[in-house]
Design a protein around this motif. Structure first.
Motif, PDB file in Angstrom:
ATOM      1  N   CYS A  96      45.136  -4.789 -24.085  1.00 28.22           N
ATOM      2  CA  CYS A  96      44.991  -3.322 -24.025  1.00 28.22           C
ATOM      3  C   CYS A  96      44.653  -2.733 -25.394  1.00 28.22           C
ATOM      4  O   CYS A  96      44.382  -1.547 -25.519  1.00 28.22           O
ATOM      5  CB  CYS A  96      46.296  -2.706 -23.526  1.00 28.22           C
ATOM      6  SG  CYS A  96      47.709  -3.150 -24.553  1.00 28.22           S
TER       7      CYS A  96
ATOM      8  N   CYS B 207      45.423  -1.909 -19.330  1.00 23.65           N
ATOM      9  CA  CYS B 207      46.260  -3.095 -19.099  1.00 23.65           C
ATOM     10  C   CYS B 207      45.877  -3.716 -17.753  1.00 23.65           C
ATOM     11  O   CYS B 207      46.138  -3.125 -16.704  1.00 23.65           O
ATOM     12  CB  CYS B 207      47.751  -2.746 -19.091  1.00 23.65           C
ATOM     13  SG  CYS B 207      48.759  -4.162 -18.568  1.00 23.65           S
TER      14      CYS B 207
ATOM     15  N   PHE C 226      52.114  -0.081 -25.959  1.00 23.54           N
ATOM     16  CA  PHE C 226      51.241   0.453 -24.904  1.00 23.54           C
ATOM     17  C   PHE C 226      52.002   1.489 -24.064  1.00 23.54           C
ATOM     18  O   PHE C 226      51.486   2.573 -23.748  1.00 23.54           O
ATOM     19  CB  PHE C 226      50.759  -0.710 -24.018  1.00 23.54           C
ATOM     20  CG  PHE C 226      49.944  -0.273 -22.841  1.00 23.54           C
ATOM     21  CD1 PHE C 226      48.594   0.079 -22.998  1.00 23.54           C
ATOM     22  CD2 PHE C 226      50.500  -0.201 -21.567  1.00 23.54           C
ATOM     23  CE1 PHE C 226      47.837   0.495 -21.902  1.00 23.54           C
ATOM     24  CE2 PHE C 226      49.751   0.212 -20.475  1.00 23.54           C
ATOM     25  CZ  PHE C 226      48.412   0.556 -20.638  1.00 23.54           C
TER      26      PHE C 226
ATOM     27  N   PRO D  82      54.409  -6.326 -18.070  1.00 27.96           N
ATOM     28  CA  PRO D  82      54.802  -7.730 -18.283  1.00 27.96           C
ATOM     29  C   PRO D  82      55.885  -7.886 -19.348  1.00 27.96           C
ATOM     30  O   PRO D  82      56.785  -8.716 -19.206  1.00 27.96           O
ATOM     31  CB  PRO D  82      53.482  -8.385 -18.708  1.00 27.96           C
ATOM     32  CG  PRO D  82      52.436  -7.566 -18.019  1.00 27.96           C
ATOM     33  CD  PRO D  82      52.949  -6.153 -18.037  1.00 27.96           C
TER      34      PRO D  82
ATOM     35  N   CYS E 146      53.591  -4.700 -25.452  1.00 28.00           N
ATOM     36  CA  CYS E 146      53.668  -3.899 -24.216  1.00 28.00           C
ATOM     37  C   CYS E 146      54.419  -2.595 -24.490  1.00 28.00           C
ATOM     38  O   CYS E 146      54.101  -1.552 -23.903  1.00 28.00           O
ATOM     39  CB  CYS E 146      54.403  -4.681 -23.122  1.00 28.00           C
ATOM     40  SG  CYS E 146      53.492  -6.111 -22.546  1.00 28.00           S
TER      41      CYS E 146
ATOM     42  N   ASN F 263      52.829  -8.980 -24.012  1.00 26.23           N
ATOM     43  CA  ASN F 263      52.292  -8.768 -25.362  1.00 26.23           C
ATOM     44  C   ASN F 263      50.967  -9.498 -25.607  1.00 26.23           C
ATOM     45  O   ASN F 263      50.708  -9.977 -26.710  1.00 26.23           O
ATOM     46  CB  ASN F 263      53.323  -9.176 -26.430  1.00 26.23           C
ATOM     47  CG  ASN F 263      54.650  -8.463 -26.221  1.00 26.23           C
ATOM     48  OD1 ASN F 263      54.667  -7.297 -25.822  1.00 26.23           O
ATOM     49  ND2 ASN F 263      55.747  -9.160 -26.468  1.00 26.23           N
ATOM     50  N   CYS F 264      50.129  -9.570 -24.581  1.00 29.82           N
ATOM     51  CA  CYS F 264      48.855 -10.308 -24.710  1.00 29.82           C
ATOM     52  C   CYS F 264      47.828  -9.561 -25.554  1.00 29.82           C
ATOM     53  O   CYS F 264      46.811 -10.121 -25.933  1.00 29.82           O
ATOM     54  CB  CYS F 264      48.276 -10.582 -23.328  1.00 29.82           C
ATOM     55  SG  CYS F 264      47.620  -9.067 -22.558  1.00 29.82           S
ATOM     56  N   LYS F 265      48.035  -8.285 -25.794  1.00 26.48           N
ATOM     57  CA  LYS F 265      47.169  -7.440 -26.649  1.00 26.48           C
ATOM     58  C   LYS F 265      45.828  -7.075 -26.006  1.00 26.48           C
ATOM     59  O   LYS F 265      44.953  -6.516 -26.668  1.00 26.48           O
ATOM     60  CB  LYS F 265      46.916  -8.087 -28.020  1.00 26.48           C
ATOM     61  CG  LYS F 265      48.171  -8.355 -28.831  1.00 26.48           C
ATOM     62  CD  LYS F 265      47.778  -8.826 -30.222  1.00 26.48           C
ATOM     63  CE  LYS F 265      48.945  -9.041 -31.149  1.00 26.48           C
ATOM     64  NZ  LYS F 265      49.983  -9.949 -30.720  1.00 26.48           N
TER      65      LYS F 265
ATOM     66  N   TYR G  30      47.221  -5.976 -16.224  1.00 24.35           N
ATOM     67  CA  TYR G  30      48.395  -6.453 -15.474  1.00 24.35           C
ATOM     68  C   TYR G  30      49.282  -5.331 -14.942  1.00 24.35           C
ATOM     69  O   TYR G  30      50.351  -5.598 -14.391  1.00 24.35           O
ATOM     70  CB  TYR G  30      49.227  -7.389 -16.371  1.00 24.35           C
ATOM     71  CG  TYR G  30      48.397  -8.493 -16.967  1.00 24.35           C
ATOM     72  CD1 TYR G  30      47.881  -9.516 -16.158  1.00 24.35           C
ATOM     73  CD2 TYR G  30      48.093  -8.505 -18.324  1.00 24.35           C
ATOM     74  CE1 TYR G  30      47.085 -10.512 -16.698  1.00 24.35           C
ATOM     75  CE2 TYR G  30      47.299  -9.497 -18.874  1.00 24.35           C
ATOM     76  CZ  TYR G  30      46.793 -10.489 -18.052  1.00 24.35           C
ATOM     77  OH  TYR G  30      45.995 -11.467 -18.582  1.00 24.35           O
TER      78      TYR G  30
ATOM     79  N   VAL H  28      52.474 -13.310 -19.635  1.00 24.74           N
ATOM     80  CA  VAL H  28      51.361 -12.618 -20.330  1.00 24.74           C
ATOM     81  C   VAL H  28      51.853 -11.472 -21.212  1.00 24.74           C
ATOM     82  O   VAL H  28      51.041 -10.730 -21.774  1.00 24.74           O
ATOM     83  CB  VAL H  28      50.314 -12.077 -19.319  1.00 24.74           C
ATOM     84  CG1 VAL H  28      49.570 -13.199 -18.656  1.00 24.74           C
ATOM     85  CG2 VAL H  28      50.961 -11.132 -18.310  1.00 24.74           C
TER      86      VAL H  28
END
Ligand code: SF4
Length: 374
Positions: free
Chosen positions: A26, A48, A34, A13, A31, A22-24, A50, A20
């Motif tokens: 994971c 992740c 990650f 993403p 991102c 950098n939604c954290k 996504y 979404v």
């Protein structure tokens, strides 16, 4: 080929500028973080939610190990994932095994010769590491070299080929490794073992040398010859040296030509090439001497100094650790000529020693010693 962090990031993403990003979820702050962890295989892709099926497929294929690792007793063979060691490193050295048929009258003599054989390599004793026994069911043996039976060998998940024609064997080894590494084709993922049957030692040695370089995981010899194994084990040590780790020797006080407490003392770093260049000169001098070797992560003299691995503090600590004051009466140490600019610092850090600037090149040590002995 393995995917890089940047390649992975483009599918996430964050790379697609999705809402979404950098939604954290994971556990990573971004991102990109990650993606970098995933490239090093330090996190599972499932973390992740996504990650697309497309990315999953591409990543799992790229992370797949090209060659299987097979255990023989406590030795590993295979597990390679590059074609050239400078790309990363080679993982497991080509195992050099000798086959011994206990039905032959001279088998005991052959076992004794193999067991007694060893040569000194850089930082290790090189020896035959595997004997394959044939017709050994009624024979009791107590050998210093690990053994397996021929029957056990044939049960291993290895690709066995015979060295009937050099060009065919060579082509097979190269194409198999390429298929394994570049295409990650499961059909070519077994380690490859070549059985060398020739009785001509020169020919066998030449073939084996090539196969160690490209790309046999194991070689089986019918003949055992000390000179041939000295050559092959030395070559193998060179080929399988990790290019990312400089070869180094132990930090210690080395002796040459039976020195006494008043003999001349030299000092250098623990980079193997530097050490052997100096040691070779000292060995060939007609005077006894010592060599103090400083721990410098295997760096040569000037590199060690610029990386702050060779400092007056390190020299002082090493002299203490090696108990030079107890072992020697001499209080004069000859340092490499390239480190002449450290003389004042050395004298401050180790005031009870007199440091003398030696030569820039190891090859000039002989003349240097002749001059100071005049
Ligand atoms: Fe990015 Fe996926 Fe991690 Fe969220 S869970 S920060 S989208 S990698």
């Amino acid at each position: 080929m393995e995917m890089t962090g940047l390649q992975i990031f483009k599918y996430l993403p964050g790379g697609k500028k999705d809402t979404v990003a950098n939604c954290k979820k994971c556990g990573c702050s971004t991102c990109m973080a990650f993606a970098l962890k995933l490239a090093k295989q330090n996190i599972e892709i499932e973390k992740c939610p996504y990650a697309s099926d497309d990315l999953r497929q591409k990543y799992l294929q790229s992370a797949k190990h090209p060659q299987k690792t097979v255990k023989i007793a406590d030795l590993n063979i295979g597990g390679e994932n590059v074609l050239y060691r400078h790309e990363k490193t080679f993982i497991n050295r080509t195992v050099l095994a000798v086959i011994v048929d206990c039905a032959n009258l001279d088998y005991k003599e052959k076992l004794e010769r193999i067991s007694k054989f060893s040569i000194k390599g850089v930082n290790e004793i090189l020896m035959v590491e595997l004997i394959i026994l044939k017709n050994s069911s009624n024979v009791s043996l107590d050998l210093p070299v690990r053994t397996i039976t021929y029957e056990e060998l044939t049960l291993l998940n290895i690709d066995f080929i015979e060295n009937n024609e050099f060009h065919l064997t060579k082509d097979y080894l190269i194409s198999t490794r390429k298929k394994a590494v570049l295409e990650k084709d499961d059909k070519y993922s077994k380690p490859v073992c070549v059985y060398l049957k020739s009785n001509d030692l020169y020919e066998t040695c030449a073939y084996a040398s090539y196969y160690i370089c490209k790309y046999a995981n194991m070689l089986i010899f019918e003949e055992f010859d000390e000179a041939m194994f000295s050559t092959l084990l030395t070559l193998r040590q060179n080929i399988f040296t990790d290019p990312q780790k400089p070869l180094q020797v132990e930090s210690a006080l080395y002796e040459f030509n039976n020195p006494d407490k008043d003999s001349i003392v030299f000092l250098t770093t623990n980079f193997a090439l530097t050490f052997f260049a100096v040691a070779n000169e000292l060995e060939n001098l007609d005077v006894p001497s010592y060599l103090v070797v400083i721990p410098a992560d295997g760096m040569s003299v000037l590199t060690a100094w610029s990386a702050e691995k060779f400092t007056a503090g390190v020299v002082a600590k090493t002299l203490d650790k090696l108990e030079i004051r107890n072992k020697l009466n001499t209080r004069k140490i000859i340092i490499p000529g390239l480190l002449a600019h450290t003389l004042d610092e050395l004298k401050d850090a180790v005031p009870d020693f007199d440091f003398v600037v030696g030569t820039n090149e190891a090859s000039a040590i002989g003349e240097f010693v002749r001059n100071i002995n005049k």
